[in-house]
Scaffold this motif. Structure first.
Motif, mmCIF file in Angstrom:
data_model
loop_
_atom_site.group_PDB
_atom_site.id
_atom_site.type_symbol
_atom_site.label_atom_id
_atom_site.label_comp_id
_atom_site.label_asym_id
_atom_site.label_seq_id
_atom_site.Cartn_x
_atom_site.Cartn_y
_atom_site.Cartn_z
ATOM 1 N N GLN A 149 50.288 54.670 29.210
ATOM 2 C CA GLN A 149 48.853 54.397 29.214
ATOM 3 C C GLN A 149 48.531 52.914 29.384
ATOM 4 O O GLN A 149 47.401 52.556 29.708
ATOM 5 N N LEU A 150 49.527 52.057 29.171
ATOM 6 C CA LEU A 150 49.258 50.626 29.127
ATOM 7 C C LEU A 150 48.639 50.084 30.406
ATOM 8 O O LEU A 150 47.704 49.288 30.366
ATOM 9 N N ALA A 151 49.189 50.490 31.560
ATOM 10 C CA ALA A 151 48.670 49.954 32.820
ATOM 11 C C ALA A 151 47.201 50.314 32.991
ATOM 12 O O ALA A 151 46.375 49.473 33.364
ATOM 13 N N ASP A 152 46.873 51.578 32.694
ATOM 14 C CA ASP A 152 45.491 52.023 32.833
ATOM 15 C C ASP A 152 44.603 51.321 31.808
ATOM 16 O O ASP A 152 43.477 50.917 32.108
ATOM 17 N N ALA A 153 45.107 51.160 30.590
ATOM 18 C CA ALA A 153 44.328 50.492 29.540
ATOM 19 C C ALA A 153 44.068 49.030 29.901
ATOM 20 O O ALA A 153 42.937 48.543 29.784
ATOM 21 N N ASN A 154 45.101 48.328 30.330
ATOM 22 C CA ASN A 154 44.924 46.927 30.712
ATOM 23 C C ASN A 154 43.997 46.784 31.905
ATOM 24 O O ASN A 154 43.215 45.827 31.985
ATOM 25 N N ALA A 155 44.077 47.723 32.837
ATOM 26 C CA ALA A 155 43.189 47.683 34.005
ATOM 27 C C ALA A 155 41.734 47.829 33.583
ATOM 28 O O ALA A 155 40.853 47.110 34.069
ATOM 29 N N LYS A 156 41.471 48.745 32.665
ATOM 30 C CA LYS A 156 40.099 48.945 32.212
ATOM 31 C C LYS A 156 39.590 47.736 31.420
ATOM 32 O O LYS A 156 38.435 47.323 31.562
ATOM 33 N N LEU A 157 40.449 47.152 30.594
ATOM 34 C CA LEU A 157 40.044 45.963 29.854
ATOM 35 C C LEU A 157 39.783 44.786 30.803
ATOM 36 O O LEU A 157 38.808 44.052 30.643
ATOM 37 N N ALA A 158 40.664 44.621 31.801
ATOM 38 C CA ALA A 158 40.481 43.528 32.751
ATOM 39 C C ALA A 158 39.215 43.719 33.573
ATOM 40 O O ALA A 158 38.471 42.766 33.842
ATOM 41 N N ALA A 159 38.949 44.957 33.989
ATOM 42 C CA ALA A 159 37.735 45.232 34.762
ATOM 43 C C ALA A 159 36.491 44.968 33.926
ATOM 44 O O ALA A 159 35.502 44.410 34.416
ATOM 45 N N THR A 160 36.541 45.357 32.666
ATOM 46 C CA THR A 160 35.402 45.119 31.779
ATOM 47 C C THR A 160 35.154 43.628 31.600
ATOM 48 O O THR A 160 34.008 43.161 31.639
ATOM 49 N N GLN A 161 36.226 42.861 31.413
ATOM 50 C CA GLN A 161 36.071 41.423 31.248
ATOM 51 C C GLN A 161 35.509 40.776 32.507
ATOM 52 O O GLN A 161 34.703 39.850 32.432
ATOM 53 N N SER A 162 35.923 41.280 33.683
ATOM 54 C CA SER A 162 35.380 40.750 34.938
ATOM 55 C C SER A 162 33.890 41.054 35.039
ATOM 56 O O SER A 162 33.093 40.213 35.472
ATOM 57 N N ALA A 163 33.513 42.274 34.650
ATOM 58 C CA ALA A 163 32.093 42.646 34.686
ATOM 59 C C ALA A 163 31.287 41.798 33.708
ATOM 60 O O ALA A 163 30.170 41.360 34.017
ATOM 61 N N MET A 164 31.858 41.547 32.529
ATOM 62 C CA MET A 164 31.168 40.722 31.547
ATOM 63 C C MET A 164 31.045 39.271 32.026
ATOM 64 O O MET A 164 30.080 38.576 31.713
ATOM 65 N N GLU A 165 32.049 38.811 32.786
ATOM 66 C CA GLU A 165 31.992 37.458 33.334
ATOM 67 C C GLU A 165 30.795 37.306 34.259
ATOM 68 O O GLU A 165 30.084 36.306 34.228
ATOM 69 N N ILE A 166 30.578 38.328 35.089
ATOM 70 C CA ILE A 166 29.446 38.294 36.022
ATOM 71 C C ILE A 166 28.127 38.416 35.258
ATOM 72 O O ILE A 166 27.215 37.603 35.400
ATOM 73 N N GLY A 167 28.025 39.473 34.428
ATOM 74 C CA GLY A 167 26.781 39.733 33.716
ATOM 75 C C GLY A 167 26.487 38.726 32.625
ATOM 76 O O GLY A 167 25.337 38.324 32.430
#
Length: 429
Positions: A149-167
């Motif tokens: 699950q780690l790869a999927d979990a890290n991907a979701k966390l990284a995507a969320t952080q990128s979205a938060m960076e923009i917003g």
């Protein structure tokens, strides 16, 4: 870490269960809200210093140094602390501490008690707690997921952080403009309180790590030894160090070249950076789907080649003339895609390759070395730009970035079929 048994169906079955995990959902929520607050503060804090306190350039530099120093000074001892403690209480304590410290900033402004020195003390303390949170988070995530699950979990966390960076940065600008910088800092403080509340909802049993009888210095040295002797970690370390140095050179050259030579407005520069964040979000969000079709190592290698090579196109800004802005938008978007995929994948390998009982110290050693390249690159970028020109510094940094991929190309990482193959049980030191 228990031995990992691979079957043809296990990854899919585990992936199906992954997003039924309340623990990960609360961890994800806490990460999202605190990331949003941090990005709001990234814009609000310097504006508060410049506008509210009329800080001089030297004072602003001192404030930035106070934010950065904890990542160099506190990383090693905190890595040892993380390996000796339960991680969830450390993360909650770090969030609550940051809530109190950051809340002091708007309160002191409203009471007319603030100063640049006070800001420096507060952000230094908050920076130490941020190091604590990040180090504990790196080690805690495998507790609420399995290796698959780690790869999927890290991907979701990284995507969320990128979205938060923009917003977050966009919201920070609006908050500062409409409600003043102290209010924006109050929003940042509340985000840490919400993150602590979210983490408190996680129900997971953490065993108290067994403390070693060895001296703290020897335990810290063990982290460095593992990073250097493990072929996977050593390749990632070399690639990250090269990337950080050259990224700083490229960024400084780009900023100077874009503003002074191409006369791109601050809003235009912001748009280019947002394009990079959007690309990073897309890469992080969809990257795990690629590894479901192709081998883990190949996806990481291609993503690195894409992200690290794209900046070379910045050399064409002169020949394309009036299309330079559009070219840079594309460069940063493509670069972001590669970074979004590779960052999540590289973090997963680091979490799996490090022995569970040493994860904090290994991460501390890794971060200290790789982050140490940032000031080196910053100084080098400024020197190149002043001596040989802004464009030269930008292109030189881009050329250096392209070489960072070679560390992975000539390592065992490119042959990984799944991330589980990088586990200590399958790796000799």
């Amino acid at each position: 870490m228990a031995a990992v048994k691979e079957t043809a169906h296990e990854p899919d079955e585990v992936s199906t269960r992954a997003w039924d995990s309340r623990g990960f959902r609360w961890l994800w929520t806490g990460s999202a809200v605190s990331s949003f607050g941090s990005e709001v503060a990234e814009l609000a804090l310097p504006l508060l210093a410049l506008v509210t306190l009329a800080a001089s350039p030297g004072e602003l530099g001192l404030l930035r140094a106070a934010q950065f120093l904890p990542f160099l000074l506190a990383t090693l001892p905190i890595g040892l602390l993380v390996d000796r403690s339960r991680r969830r209480p450390l993360m909650i304590g770090a969030d609550l501490g940051r809530f109190v410290l950051i809340a002091l900033i708007p309160v002191s402004v409203w009471l007319d008690l603030t100063s640049v020195l006070l800001l420096c003390v507060v952000v230094f303390g908050a920076g130490v707690l941020t190091v604590l949170y990040q180090m504990a988070d790196f080690t805690f995530l495998p507790t609420v997921t399995t290796v698959h699950q780690l790869a999927d979990a890290n991907a979701k966390l990284a995507a969320t952080q990128s979205a938060m960076e923009i917003g977050g940065r966009g919201a920070g600008g609006v908050l500062v403009q409409a409600l003043t910088a102290p209010v924006a800092m109050a929003v940042d403080a509340v985000s840490y309180l919400l993150s602590a509340l979210s983490l408190s909802r996680i129900r997971v049993i953490e065993q108290v790590p067994v403390r070693s009888a060895r001296s703290p210095l020897r335990e810290v040295a063990t982290g460095f030894r593992v990073v250097w002797t493990n072929a996977y970690l050593r390749a990632l370390l070399g690639g990250a160090m090269t990337f950080n140095v050259c990224q700083e050179i490229f960024t400084i050259g780009f900023m100077l070249y874009a503003v002074r030579d191409l006369s791109i407005s601050p809003a235009g520069v912001g748009a280019i950076l947002v394009a990079g964040g959007a690309g990073s979000f897309a890469g992080a969000w969809f990257g795990s789907r690629l590894t479901a079709r192709w081998s883990y190592g190949k996806v990481l290698l291609v993503a690195l080649a894409l992200g690290n090579t794209a900046p070379l196109a910045s050399a064409l800004t002169g020949p394309v003339g009036t299309w330079a802005f559009e070219l840079l938008l594309g460069v940063f978007f493509v670069m972001g895609i590669g970074i979004g995929i590779s960052n999540a994948h590289a973090v997963t390998i680091r979490q799996v390759a490090a022995p569970a009982e040493l994860r904090g110290r290994v991460n501390a050693a890794y971060r200290l070395i790789t982050w140490g390249g940032i000031p080196v690159g910053a100084l080098g970028g400024g020197l190149l730009a002043s001596e040989l020109g802004n464009s030269f510094a930008m292109v030189a940094g881009a050329a250096g970035l392209a070489t960072a991929t070679l560390w992975i190309l000539f390592s065992p990482i490119r042959t990984l079929r799944s991330v589980a193959q990088a586990s200590p049980e399958r790796t000799s030191y």
